[in-house]
Design a protein around this motif. Structure first.
Motif, PDB file in Angstrom:
ATOM      1  N   UNK A  76       0.778  -1.151   0.109  1.00  0.00           N
ATOM      2  CA  UNK A  76      -0.090  -0.027   0.090  1.00  0.00           C
ATOM      3  C   UNK A  76       0.902   1.125  -0.003  1.00  0.00           C
ATOM      4  N   UNK A  77       0.371   2.169  -0.817  1.00  0.00           N
ATOM      5  CA  UNK A  77       1.186   3.580  -0.731  1.00  0.00           C
ATOM      6  C   UNK A  77       0.323   4.453  -0.250  1.00  0.00           C
ATOM      7  N   UNK A  78       0.863   5.023   1.012  1.00  0.00           N
ATOM      8  CA  UNK A  78       0.015   5.931   1.905  1.00  0.00           C
ATOM      9  C   UNK A  78       0.544   7.391   1.652  1.00  0.00           C
ATOM     10  N   UNK A  79      -0.527   8.289   1.174  1.00  0.00           N
ATOM     11  CA  UNK A  79      -0.119   9.812   1.016  1.00  0.00           C
ATOM     12  C   UNK A  79       0.905  10.069   0.304  1.00  0.00           C
ATOM     13  N   UNK A  80       1.004   9.404  -0.938  1.00  0.00           N
ATOM     14  CA  UNK A  80       1.905   9.819  -1.906  1.00  0.00           C
ATOM     15  C   UNK A  80       3.577   9.875  -1.233  1.00  0.00           C
ATOM     16  N   UNK A  81       3.834   9.056  -0.064  1.00  0.00           N
ATOM     17  CA  UNK A  81       5.199   8.911   0.432  1.00  0.00           C
ATOM     18  C   UNK A  81       5.582   7.742   1.283  1.00  0.00           C
ATOM     19  N   UNK A  82       4.773   7.038   1.729  1.00  0.00           N
ATOM     20  CA  UNK A  82       4.977   5.981   2.640  1.00  0.00           C
ATOM     21  C   UNK A  82       4.406   4.585   2.132  1.00  0.00           C
ATOM     22  N   UNK A  83       5.439   3.597   2.014  1.00  0.00           N
ATOM     23  CA  UNK A  83       5.132   2.269   1.458  1.00  0.00           C
ATOM     24  C   UNK A  83       4.848   1.409   2.756  1.00  0.00           C
ATOM     25  N   UNK A  84       3.815   0.652   2.817  1.00  0.00           N
ATOM     26  CA  UNK A  84       3.795  -0.321   3.915  1.00  0.00           C
ATOM     27  C   UNK A  84       2.876  -1.723   3.240  1.00  0.00           C
ATOM     28  N   UNK A  85       3.427  -2.689   4.151  1.00  0.00           N
ATOM     29  CA  UNK A  85       2.909  -3.941   3.711  1.00  0.00           C
ATOM     30  C   UNK A  85       1.556  -4.057   4.166  1.00  0.00           C
ATOM     31  N   UNK A  86       0.851  -5.195   3.655  1.00  0.00           N
ATOM     32  CA  UNK A  86      -0.430  -5.679   4.244  1.00  0.00           C
ATOM     33  C   UNK A  86      -0.624  -6.329   5.328  1.00  0.00           C
ATOM     34  N   UNK A  87      -0.906  -5.484   6.768  1.00  0.00           N
ATOM     35  CA  UNK A  87      -0.745  -6.108   7.971  1.00  0.00           C
ATOM     36  C   UNK A  87      -1.640  -7.312   8.329  1.00  0.00           C
ATOM     37  N   UNK A  88      -2.805  -7.484   7.437  1.00  0.00           N
ATOM     38  CA  UNK A  88      -3.574  -8.476   7.472  1.00  0.00           C
ATOM     39  C   UNK A  88      -3.177  -9.676   6.963  1.00  0.00           C
ATOM     40  N   UNK A  89      -1.991  -9.657   6.031  1.00  0.00           N
ATOM     41  CA  UNK A  89      -1.726 -10.833   5.468  1.00  0.00           C
ATOM     42  C   UNK A  89      -0.289 -11.357   5.836  1.00  0.00           C
ATOM     43  N   UNK A  90      -0.180 -12.664   6.383  1.00  0.00           N
ATOM     44  CA  UNK A  90       0.888 -12.871   7.134  1.00  0.00           C
ATOM     45  C   UNK A  90       1.764 -13.520   6.068  1.00  0.00           C
ATOM     46  N   UNK A 103       2.241 -11.076   0.040  1.00  0.00           N
ATOM     47  CA  UNK A 103       2.211 -11.910  -1.175  1.00  0.00           C
ATOM     48  C   UNK A 103       0.797 -12.170  -1.361  1.00  0.00           C
ATOM     49  N   UNK A 104       0.224 -12.327  -2.579  1.00  0.00           N
ATOM     50  CA  UNK A 104      -0.865 -12.736  -3.039  1.00  0.00           C
ATOM     51  C   UNK A 104      -0.699 -13.913  -4.034  1.00  0.00           C
ATOM     52  N   UNK A 105      -1.148 -15.210  -3.735  1.00  0.00           N
ATOM     53  CA  UNK A 105      -1.113 -16.371  -4.544  1.00  0.00           C
ATOM     54  C   UNK A 105      -2.312 -16.587  -5.061  1.00  0.00           C
TER      55      UNK A 105
END
Length: 106
Positions: A76-90, A103-105
């Motif tokens: 996810x790209x937040x406010x055009x400045x910070x990348x973050x992983x999906x915290x719901x996805x282990x 990762x999405x499979x």
């Protein structure tokens, strides 16, 4: 209240839903964010084409068409400045920097 984990593959609708909620579990807060976008290997990491919608319950969501079978990385790209992983996805892998790809499979 959130009922589905992210990402949620809906085979009946042939869609994939991604969601993100600020629950304090990560150092990146999306509370008060003005924009969150989904980017990944499935869209050549274009960080401005898949804008998520902010729902009344505080969850950011986006639904995309089903992808072909395979393994995909995304963030996810937040406010055009910070990348973050999906915290719901282990499921994640190091991104080669200081973070992780989710990762999405299919």
């Amino acid at each position: 209240m959130k009922t589905l984990s992210s990402p949620h593959i809906n085979t009946a609708k042939k869609t994939i839903e991604f969601s993100l909620q600020d629950d304090g579990a990560t150092h990146v807060s999306v509370a008060g964010a003005s924009q969150v976008c989904l980017a990944g290997s499935f869209n050549n990491w274009a960080h401005d084409t898949l804008a998520m919608t902010h729902e009344d319950d505080g969850i950011w969501k986006i639904e995309i068409p089903m992808l072909p079978r395979g393994k995909y990385h995304y963030k996810f790209f937040v406010d055009d400045k910070v990348w973050m992983e999906d915290i719901e996805n282990p499921y994640r892998e190091p991104d080669g920097s200081t973070g992780f790809y989710s990762i999405l499979t299919i």
